[in-house]
Design an enzyme around this catalytic site. Sequence first.
Site, PDB file in Angstrom:
ATOM      1  N   SER A  26       0.818  -1.216   0.000  1.00  0.00           N
ATOM      2  CA  SER A  26       0.000   0.000   0.000  1.00  0.00           C
ATOM      3  C   SER A  26       0.851   1.265   0.000  1.00  0.00           C
ATOM      4  CB  SER A  26      -0.896  -0.006   1.233  1.00  0.00           C
ATOM      5  OG  SER A  26      -1.716   1.132   1.233  1.00  0.00           O
ATOM      6  N   LYS A  81      -3.450   2.304  -2.418  1.00  0.00           N
ATOM      7  CA  LYS A  81      -3.011   3.233  -1.371  1.00  0.00           C
ATOM      8  C   LYS A  81      -4.068   3.374  -0.284  1.00  0.00           C
ATOM      9  CE  LYS A  81      -2.014   6.514  -4.250  1.00  0.00           C
ATOM     10  NZ  LYS A  81      -1.628   7.759  -4.960  1.00  0.00           N
ATOM     11  N   ALA A 104       6.407  11.242   4.890  1.00  0.00           N
ATOM     12  CA  ALA A 104       5.288  11.759   5.676  1.00  0.00           C
ATOM     13  C   ALA A 104       4.258  12.261   4.659  1.00  0.00           C
ATOM     14  CB  ALA A 104       5.739  12.869   6.604  1.00  0.00           C
ATOM     15  N   LEU A 136      -0.987  10.089   4.334  1.00  0.00           N
ATOM     16  CA  LEU A 136      -2.084   9.216   3.898  1.00  0.00           C
ATOM     17  C   LEU A 136      -3.062   9.936   2.976  1.00  0.00           C
ATOM     18  CD1 LEU A 136      -2.574   7.289   7.230  1.00  0.00           C
ATOM     19  CD2 LEU A 136      -1.722   6.334   5.101  1.00  0.00           C
ATOM     20  N   CYS A 144      -2.188   4.494  12.634  1.00  0.00           N
ATOM     21  CA  CYS A 144      -2.677   5.872  12.669  1.00  0.00           C
ATOM     22  C   CYS A 144      -3.052   6.258  14.088  1.00  0.00           C
ATOM     23  CB  CYS A 144      -3.910   6.011  11.806  1.00  0.00           C
ATOM     24  SG  CYS A 144      -3.704   5.184  10.254  1.00  0.00           S
ATOM     25  N   GLY A 181      12.402   0.854   3.236  1.00  0.00           N
ATOM     26  CA  GLY A 181      13.527   0.568   2.356  1.00  0.00           C
ATOM     27  C   GLY A 181      14.552  -0.377   2.972  1.00  0.00           C
ATOM     28  N   GLY A 203       7.341  -2.751  -1.341  1.00  0.00           N
ATOM     29  CA  GLY A 203       6.946  -1.358  -1.167  1.00  0.00           C
ATOM     30  C   GLY A 203       7.882  -0.406  -1.882  1.00  0.00           C
ATOM     31  N   THR A 204       8.794   0.183  -1.120  1.00  0.00           N
ATOM     32  CA  THR A 204       9.732   1.182  -1.629  1.00  0.00           C
ATOM     33  C   THR A 204      10.422   0.754  -2.926  1.00  0.00           C
ATOM     34  OG1 THR A 204      10.061   1.929   0.628  1.00  0.00           O
ATOM     35  CG2 THR A 204      11.750   2.559  -0.953  1.00  0.00           C
TER      36      THR A 204
HETATM   37  C1  LIG Z   1       5.456   6.626   0.045  1.00  0.00           C
HETATM   38  C2  LIG Z   1       4.859   5.594   0.929  1.00  0.00           C
HETATM   39  C3  LIG Z   1       3.491   5.590   1.181  1.00  0.00           C
HETATM   40  C4  LIG Z   1       2.927   4.627   2.016  1.00  0.00           C
HETATM   41  N1  LIG Z   1       1.564   4.624   2.224  1.00  0.00           N
HETATM   42  C5  LIG Z   1       0.999   3.646   2.993  1.00  0.00           C
HETATM   43  C6  LIG Z   1      -0.402   3.566   3.176  1.00  0.00           C
HETATM   44  O1  LIG Z   1      -1.161   4.370   2.635  1.00  0.00           O
HETATM   45  N2  LIG Z   1      -0.905   2.585   3.974  1.00  0.00           N
HETATM   46  C7  LIG Z   1      -0.093   1.655   4.592  1.00  0.00           C
HETATM   47  O2  LIG Z   1      -0.583   0.782   5.279  1.00  0.00           O
HETATM   48  N3  LIG Z   1       1.231   1.684   4.396  1.00  0.00           N
HETATM   49  C8  LIG Z   1       1.811   2.659   3.622  1.00  0.00           C
HETATM   50  N4  LIG Z   1       3.171   2.681   3.441  1.00  0.00           N
HETATM   51  C9  LIG Z   1       3.992   1.642   4.076  1.00  0.00           C
HETATM   52  C10 LIG Z   1       4.353   0.534   3.090  1.00  0.00           C
HETATM   53  O3  LIG Z   1       3.210  -0.114   2.608  1.00  0.00           O
HETATM   54  C11 LIG Z   1       5.272  -0.499   3.757  1.00  0.00           C
HETATM   55  O4  LIG Z   1       4.625  -1.040   4.879  1.00  0.00           O
HETATM   56  C12 LIG Z   1       6.582   0.106   4.221  1.00  0.00           C
HETATM   57  O5  LIG Z   1       7.042   1.055   3.290  1.00  0.00           O
HETATM   58  C13 LIG Z   1       7.679  -0.951   4.449  1.00  0.00           C
HETATM   59  O6  LIG Z   1       7.943  -1.692   3.298  1.00  0.00           O
HETATM   60  P1  LIG Z   1       9.108  -1.304   2.232  1.00  0.00           P
HETATM   61  O7  LIG Z   1      10.371  -1.140   3.010  1.00  0.00           O
HETATM   62  O8  LIG Z   1       9.119  -2.433   1.254  1.00  0.00           O
HETATM   63  O9  LIG Z   1       8.688  -0.008   1.612  1.00  0.00           O
HETATM   64  C14 LIG Z   1       3.746   3.642   2.609  1.00  0.00           C
HETATM   65  C15 LIG Z   1       5.115   3.661   2.351  1.00  0.00           C
HETATM   66  C16 LIG Z   1       5.684   4.598   1.531  1.00  0.00           C
HETATM   67  C17 LIG Z   1       7.165   4.566   1.272  1.00  0.00           C
END
Ligand SMILES: Cc1cc2nc3c(=O)[nH]c(=O)nc-3n(C[C@H](O)[C@H](O)[C@H](O)COP(=O)(O)O)c2cc1C
Lengths: 325, 325, 273, 273
Positions: free
Chosen positions: B24, B48, B73, B76, B133, B220, B268-269
């Site tokens: 997401s 998202k 940041a 959401l 949240c 990341g 994710g990232t």
């Molecule tokens: C830009 C961005 C937006 C994100 N938006 C959400 C979100 O809307 N809802 C959510 O549950 N997690 C959100 N996350 C968290 C990611 O889904 C994930 O849990 C987190 O980035 C760790 O995984 P990664 O290291 O593979 O990115 C967001 C992360 C990033 C970087």
Amino acid sequence: MGALPELSVDIGGLKIKNPVIAASGTFGYGDELAPFYDPSLLGAIIVKGLSLRPMPGNPPPRIVETPCGLLNAIGLANIGIEAFVGEKLPSLATIKAPIITNIYGHTIEDYAEMARRIEGVKGIAAVEVNISCPNVEQGGMAFGRDPDSAARVADRVVENTTKPVIVKLTPNVTDIGLIAKAVEAAGAQSISVTNTFLGMAVDVATRRPKLANMVGGLSGPAIKPMALYLVHEVVKAVRIPVIGLGGIMDYHDALEFLLVGARAIQVGTANLVNPKAAIEIVNGLTDFCLREKIKDINEIIGALETKGEDHEKKGDRKDKSKANF
Amino acid sequence: MGALPELSVDIGGLKIKNPVIAASGTFGYGDELAPFYDPSLLGAIIVKGLSLRPMPGNPPPRIVETPCGLLNAIGLANIGIEAFVGEKLPSLATIKAPIITNIYGHTIEDYAEMARRIEGVKGIAAVEVNISCPNVEQGGMAFGRDPDSAARVADRVVENTTKPVIVKLTPNVTDIGLIAKAVEAAGAQSISVTNTFLGMAVDVATRRPKLANMVGGLSGPAIKPMALYLVHEVVKAVRIPVIGLGGIMDYHDALEFLLVGARAIQVGTANLVNPKAAIEIVNGLTDFCLREKIKDINEIIGALETKGEDHEKKGDRKDKSKANF
Amino acid sequence: MDKSRYPMVEEVVSIGFNREIGKDTFLMGFPCVALTSRAKPGQFLMIQVDRQAKDPLLRRPFSIHGVLDSNRLMILYKVVGKGTALLSALREGDTISAIGPLGNGFTLPGPGERALLVAGGMGIAPLFFLTQVLTRAQNHSVKMFLGFPTSQDVVLIDQLKGLGVDLSLTTEDGSLGIKGLVTDLWDQTLSQESTQKPVTYACGPASMLKEIAQKAIARNLRCYVCLEGYMGCGLGICQGCAAKAAGSKDKPYYYVCQDGPVFSAEMIDWEVM
Amino acid sequence: MDKSRYPMVEEVVSIGFNREIGKDTFLMGFPCVALTSRAKPGQFLMIQVDRQAKDPLLRRPFSIHGVLDSNRLMILYKVVGKGTALLSALREGDTISAIGPLGNGFTLPGPGERALLVAGGMGIAPLFFLTQVLTRAQNHSVKMFLGFPTSQDVVLIDQLKGLGVDLSLTTEDGSLGIKGLVTDLWDQTLSQESTQKPVTYACGPASMLKEIAQKAIARNLRCYVCLEGYMGCGLGICQGCAAKAAGSKDKPYYYVCQDGPVFSAEMIDWEVM
Ligand SMILES: Cc1cc2nc3c(=O)[nH]c(=O)nc-3n(C[C@H](O)[C@H](O)[C@H](O)COP(=O)(O)O)c2cc1C
Ligand SMILES: Cc1cc2nc3c(=O)[nH]c(=O)nc-3n(C[C@H](O)[C@H](O)[C@H](O)COP(=O)(O)OP(=O)(O)OC[C@H]3O[C@@H](n4cnc5c(N)ncnc54)[C@H](O)[C@@H]3O)c2cc1C
Ligand SMILES: Cc1cc2nc3c(=O)[nH]c(=O)nc-3n(C[C@H](O)[C@H](O)[C@H](O)COP(=O)(O)OP(=O)(O)OC[C@H]3O[C@@H](n4cnc5c(N)ncnc54)[C@H](O)[C@@H]3O)c2cc1C
Ligand SMILES: Cc1cc2nc3c(=O)[nH]c(=O)nc-3n(C[C@H](O)[C@H](O)[C@H](O)COP(=O)(O)O)c2cc1C
Ligand code: FES
Ligand code: FES
């Protein structure tokens, strides 16, 4: 050239000539890096974690590199407080920087006893209390992950020594402010934030954990944003001085921690990569102050600008329902 | 060439054709990366984070790079559940991968209402509940940082939908196993671990936080060792399937999470840096299974070897006083 | 601390050459008087490609492979991961940071003593330097056993022959030299040369060192092994590079970077290796 | 989604040249038909030096600076941090990964319309490409205002003259061209040319864009600005690159990578910039 800037800071009963301290476990017993520079030039030196009895440490592999990070499971190997005081400390007498011992135990009484052993010892300027160790009397969860047991450790150490007591917090908690407050109430003179983050790594080829101990503690640049956040939280929570650490590699990183309110900083993993890291940070801070015409480093401490950073947000501030990220 | 390996896994009431899920907030509303590959090829897509009403998100700067990490940041920001269902979802009908909505709220009732709104909607295969949240009814600490409020959110969502419910945990807690158990008891079908780690960064030149929101969430490669540890903890704590994420950049990282017991993984990232990251992981896992003669990916899941990793340690295992690191 | 025991320096050196001399195997040379003048066979360097880079984070340890004209040092390395890949991409004139010389180095054989050198793969890196020193001294009888997986991996044969050393080459698949394991050849030689009491110097994979060490101990022969270990610092400050000590001594673990990397075979607890 | 609106590709390209043409300012060119054939002025690329590297983690955005012979693309960049430093160290034949073309690009002026191009520093990067296109079309009157801090920073004067564009150069310290700010010069010209209604295209630091946009709005003139923003993806998936929209519309924020990087001046809430 102007006069040298004033770099000395007070970290709770201990005045040090500059805010750069060598972190425990990454600077040996204090003089191993002497071939590279005179350790007397540092603000203070925290020696590797000591326990009542010598500890063998974990089997290898004890360390593994991760992205921008170092995962270690040394197992707090050390020669024990007696051997340290008897054999190592005398040879450190030539070092003009305060020597701080880092202590740990597995019961509250271990900590109290360590404090008593250190109390009378000349050449030990302060005590840093590592509370990231498992509390064997209460199920093995680290002391530092519960406000009560953290406070009890702090209390018993403070009770048994007249030396300044620094309590070193673990980041692996829900609310670090709570722990910090508990430790402050127990009488600690200052708080260092942060110890390592719990982590692990797997070797896909062998399907085994990369560390023999399976779980380790993460340090280095990878943790810097988290450490900085935690320092900020603790600075808000307590009145006693906070010493910041976690991923500091250069003077620029050090300034980030000072700006959020750390009274001093510690250099850990950076020493392993660049044996001159700590002294380069001292020099970098001096040059920075000269360049920016800062007469006293204390002007920087806590000088983070948070007001007016953007107009439109002011209204939002009251609105708790604002999602953070 | 042999037969293709079986990659399908069951993540608690939802069977997906391979264990690779888009995370997401890093995959838009589902089809933005379609110019690069067919998103139907993924195990599932989590869109998202959606809320009851549209949310503007935070002022910029919203993101900043840190060593091997990304601090965000975003706030959401989203178009709200109604616009999503009305405007976006229909255009996703051509995607053959299950679409999972990620939801969040600021009160328990927000969550319940979101679940009700989604319940009847065709084209939504499951619900992922973001509990990172702030809980405005209880002082603003995130729901996911307290077992009770986490369980209450899970409970109310499960009550209001027949779709599979995945609860996504925050890592910023003392004991993630406790939260996981609470959420499992409340009826969640699966758990995803982990959301981002709290962090901040300071611009030394301006003395301001680099993010307008000051605090952000770290993701990341930097967080991978910590995420892997947390997944391991949650796998030990619960019986329902666990979906692992945090710093997964390639199939090799994905395998680490599967080995510690994650039933599926999220990317994710990595999507931001390499738009083909998720599909390359699907292909990488396929090739890996072929190369290693693994017929079914489930053979890998939880296959971490922890026994006999070193002889001398067996004795130590009973000794709780062993320092960890 | 006795500083004279660790006359180590950190130097940024400019690469003279960096050549692929075998499959994924590179020979790098650079001038550095401070390092070269102090270097002893068996010692190593901690190398960092980019002093600013945070990933890879740690320095990588490499044995000192030899000296050229008293002011140039060489390392020999195999590309196995990202650190060595970065190293291999460097060209003449690029710089690296090197700390050294680190570790104890080999205890040389006594005058007239026979030395058996056993190198498995990249184990040749420090043993080449030892060979340079021993052949120059001219008062030892030196025999070297050199083992590689296949002919593609074989390097340095001509240079070793140039040093005038008595050389036996094995490959596991028999594609060059004798087919088999270098340890077997060493073992056979020991059996044949039963009249002499040679001293063995071994470097290579842990499994090879274990076999040699255990056999040498059983035969009551002096044997030095050059160990590897995952190193955090190379400087004795992190305690990362632990190797289990034999017996229940004061010292449960040795630190490879400080107490080693060269150990007398009986010092190590081979059961856990 | 309308895929045809985003015919973007990811390509690993081989660098043709990478030259320092001014203080810390590099011009890089590489052949890539897929990118070149689609490129429009104002669009940008997301570039990664090493697809394996994790630090720096994110791709970096760079405007498309121009095309050469219909199959080569150029970028112009200033070294300001680690990503651009890595880029500057690349040599001919090294590869990078580029995603593009991204973003909307400039809305071209109508036939015969007068175009004022205002570039501050690296703002010249996309405006050079726009100049290429406008001067080739030959049915616009184009005037360019080019501002740099000092003479050392000045680049591309000859190339721009070669395109036959009417050029005014300013430096803040007066070391080359007119002393002063490029915005003042643009403002004066507007006052002098009061009979015409030119359209302004501006790219440069945020403070410069703000001044130009607010003045253009006050004068009721069409004005396009090319914005920067801290970008996580450049692809519209992270919502990192927010820019506050003017008015209280449905859309509180634009996303620079998708809705921009070119915006009509009145779209943006300049108060918070
Ligand atoms: C830009 C961005 C937006 C994100 N938006 C959400 C979100 O809307 N809802 C959510 O549950 N997690 C959100 N996350 C968290 C990611 O889904 C994930 O849990 C987190 O980035 C760790 O995984 P990664 O290291 O593979 O990115 C967001 C992360 C990033 C970087
Ligand atoms: C004292 C000593 C001397 C050495 N001399 C040589 C030499 O002369 N020539 C040579 O080719 N190699 C030598 N090595 C091994 C060399 O250090 C590793 O191959 C190198 O560090 C791998 O780095 P990498 O980034 O390419 O691999 P990575 O991607 O980090 O890992 C690849 C493999 O190398 C191992 N490894 C990684 N880092 C280290 C480390 N710091 N210490 C030990 N192992 C590691 C990992 O466990 C993994 O199996 C020596 C090691 C030691 C301890
Ligand atoms: C659409 C767009 C087009 C651009 N075109 C050009 C161009 O043609 N030529 C040019 O020289 N520069 C251009 N930039 C700016 C360029 O992207 C940054 O200078 C570059 O990303 C800095 O990377 P770094 O690693 O060297 O610096 P860093 O060490 O990352 O940071 C140095 C400074 O650059 C800023 N910066 C870092 N990353 C980004 C990012 N992803 N987006 C925006 N700012 C960032 C930081 O805030 C910091 O102030 C453009 C930016 C955008 C958004
Ligand atoms: C190899 C190693 C050993 C450590 N040993 C100790 C120790 O004995 N006691 C302690 O309190 N912290 C110990 N730490 C934690 C560090 O002092 C420091 O808190 C942590 O590494 C974070 O800082 P850094 O990122 O600058 O390294 C150790 C860290 C490392 C990497
Ligand atoms: S590698 Fe750090 S003590 Fe040996
Ligand atoms: S940079 Fe990710 S949405 Fe614009």
